[in-house]
Design an enzyme around this catalytic site. Structure first.
Site, short mmCIF file in Angstrom:
data_model
loop_
_atom_site.label_atom_id
_atom_site.label_comp_id
_atom_site.label_asym_id
_atom_site.label_seq_id
_atom_site.Cartn_x
_atom_site.Cartn_y
_atom_site.Cartn_z
N PHE A 1 0.86 -1.19 0.00
CA PHE A 1 0.00 0.00 0.00
C PHE A 1 0.89 1.23 0.00
O PHE A 1 1.69 1.43 0.92
CB PHE A 1 -0.93 0.04 1.22
CG PHE A 1 -1.83 1.24 1.20
CD1 PHE A 1 -3.04 1.21 0.53
CD2 PHE A 1 -1.44 2.43 1.81
CE1 PHE A 1 -3.87 2.33 0.47
CE2 PHE A 1 -2.26 3.56 1.76
CZ PHE A 1 -3.47 3.50 1.09
N ASP B 1 9.32 2.79 1.62
CA ASP B 1 8.16 3.52 2.13
C ASP B 1 8.09 3.26 3.63
O ASP B 1 7.69 2.19 4.07
CB ASP B 1 6.90 3.01 1.41
CG ASP B 1 5.63 3.71 1.90
OD1 ASP B 1 5.68 4.36 2.96
OD2 ASP B 1 4.60 3.58 1.22
N LYS C 1 3.10 9.74 8.31
CA LYS C 1 2.20 9.52 9.45
C LYS C 1 2.67 10.10 10.81
O LYS C 1 2.17 11.11 11.24
CB LYS C 1 1.87 8.04 9.57
CG LYS C 1 0.97 7.57 8.43
CD LYS C 1 0.36 6.23 8.69
CE LYS C 1 -0.80 5.92 7.77
NZ LYS C 1 -0.44 5.36 6.47
C1 LIG Z 1 -0.77 5.52 5.10
C2 LIG Z 1 0.25 5.10 4.14
C3 LIG Z 1 0.44 5.79 2.93
C4 LIG Z 1 -0.43 6.94 2.52
O1 LIG Z 1 -0.33 8.02 3.40
P1 LIG Z 1 -1.40 9.21 3.31
O2 LIG Z 1 -0.88 10.22 4.28
O3 LIG Z 1 -2.72 8.63 3.67
O4 LIG Z 1 -1.38 9.70 1.91
C5 LIG Z 1 1.46 5.37 2.11
N1 LIG Z 1 2.25 4.34 2.44
C6 LIG Z 1 2.09 3.66 3.59
C7 LIG Z 1 3.02 2.53 3.91
C8 LIG Z 1 1.08 4.00 4.47
O5 LIG Z 1 0.90 3.30 5.59
#
Ligand SMILES: *Cc1c(COP(=O)(O)O)cnc(C)c1O
Length: 407
Positions: free
Chosen positions: A145, A230, A259
């Protein structure tokens, strides 16, 4: 002038009437938070093991964080990136200290950080092939994701995320997480980067093994690919090291984060090693709101508290003990719980059946948790959670599992 008090009984109706229906929200209206606790509009208290999906790193309304935002709000909130501000320079310095020699770009969310990484990979592809459009492939993992914008979504091979929005951005391919050969098989002349969550979050809490990360590093070195991680969810102390990849000791070329970075104030960032960071030149990327004095003040407060309260060590030690406790639940309730995954304060409970009834029962018992793919429940306590908080959560989990086992 004081705002009139919000009429609480009305909130559900307002959502029904006016808020877009793109979420399955819990039937709960939260009105206050303090530390690991939140309260709903009937005054009921919950142990918040969602942290707003790994965002509220310091819990709710940490005094140092609140004071930093208050002070900065009264001084200077936004100037755009047409000018410098001391907070952005200082925050970049602190992030580089953790990530290694390189540079930072600030934005506002996880998906926006990842868009920056995808653009960085495109620029690397041009440097590599000498031509635009020839070397654009980015190899990601199945069940990944990476966000909801077109780049992030295209890197997210989940039908529920992509459905309805095709055609997507071209150039993404997907290997099996922790299967190095499946990644190696996808590498060709036109490949620019490998892009992975160090620990998959939304897709189920699934870490890259150290062996896999090292193998991917080698593959990237052999073929001149960027290794981009990520760390939007698993970074910023969540697993007991500043970045989750630091457990493995592997070297990365670029990192996406967001986050927990500013503890609840919206903020994203990407870091790239020096020789890749220079691929971005004036005008090639930007963000109006990225790295405002206010956002940076919030993030600096988060970093200060993490350091001052020694939270990385605490998360690491508490996390090890907690995981052992949770593994007891697998032994006690094998027909309900299959496995415990993750590390530190990013834990997945892999269930034998669909999570929603469990999440509802936990909520009824006073514990808020997050759903994840692969029938998992995610437990994401704030980094300030103590052994006592973790023990309380474990007790609630045990009682809910015992109830489910009885029916
Ligand atoms: C939450 C998340 C995203 C997206 O972040 P947003 O601030 O909602 O755009 C991307 N990558 C990972 C691994 C995430 O947990």
């Amino acid at each position: 002038m004081n705002r009139p008090a919000i009429v609480r009984t009305n909130t559900a109706e307002l959502y029904d009437a006016y808020v877009m229906k793109n979420y399955n929200r819990a039937p709960l209206t939260l009105v206050r938070g303090q530390g690991v606790a939140v309260w709903d509009d009937t005054g009921r208290e919950y142990l918040d093991f969602t942290s707003g999906v790994a965002v509220a790193a310091l819990g709710h309304c940490h005094p140092v964080w609140v004071e930093a935002i208050r002070r900065q709000a009264g001084e200077l909130i936004h100037v755009s990136n047409l000018f410098r501000h001391p907070n952005q320079g200082e925050l970049a310095r602190r992030l580089v200290r953790h990530a290694g020699p390189g540079r930072v770009f600030f934005c506002n969310s996880g998906t926006e950080a990842n868009e920056g990484l995808i653009k960085l990979a495109r620029l690397h592809g041009i440097r590599k092939s000498g031509e635009e459009g020839r070397c654009i492939k980015i190899i990601c993992a199945k069940h990944a994701f990476h966000g909801r914008t077109f780049g992030g979504m295209s890197a997210t091979p989940q039908e529920k995320v992509q459905k309805g929005f095709r055609p997507l951005v071209p150039g993404f391919a997907f290997g099996e997480l922790n299967n190095l050969q499946s990644f190696a098989d996808l590498v060709d002349e036109g490949t620019a980067a490998i892009f992975l969550e160090t620990i998959q979050g939304e897709g189920g809490v699934t870490p890259c093994t150290d062996e896999f990360l090292w193998g991917v590093r080698q593959l990237c070195d052999q073929h001149n690919l960027l290794l981009m991680l990520d760390e939007v969810q698993c970074g910023l102390g969540r697993t007991g090291t500043f970045y989750a990849f630091q457990h493995s000791g592997v070297r990365t070329d670029a990192i996406g984060m967001a986050k927990g970075l500013a503890g609840g104030y919206p903020m994203g960032a990407l870091w790239a090693a020096e020789k890749h960071a220079e691929l971005f030149t004036p005008g090639s990327h930007g963000s109006t709101f990225g790295g405002t004095p206010l956002a940076c003040a919030a993030a600096l407060a988060v970093l200060d508290v993490i350091e001052r309260e020694n939270l990385l060590e605490k998360v690491k030690a508490n996390g090890v003990a907690w995981k052992t406790e949770l593994e007891q639940l697998v032994a006690e309730f094998p027909r309900q719980v299959k496995a415990v995954t993750g590390r530190g304060y990013m834990i997945g409970l892999v269930l034998q059946s669909e999570p929603p009834p469990y999440l509802a029962a936990l909520r009824e018992a006073g514990l808020l948790a997050v759903v994840a793919g692969g029938n998992s429940i995610r437990l994401l306590p704030p980094l300030i959670a103590t052994r006592e908080h973790l023990d309380r959560a474990t007790a609630i989990l045990r009682s809910v599992l015992a109830n489910k086992a009885a029916v």
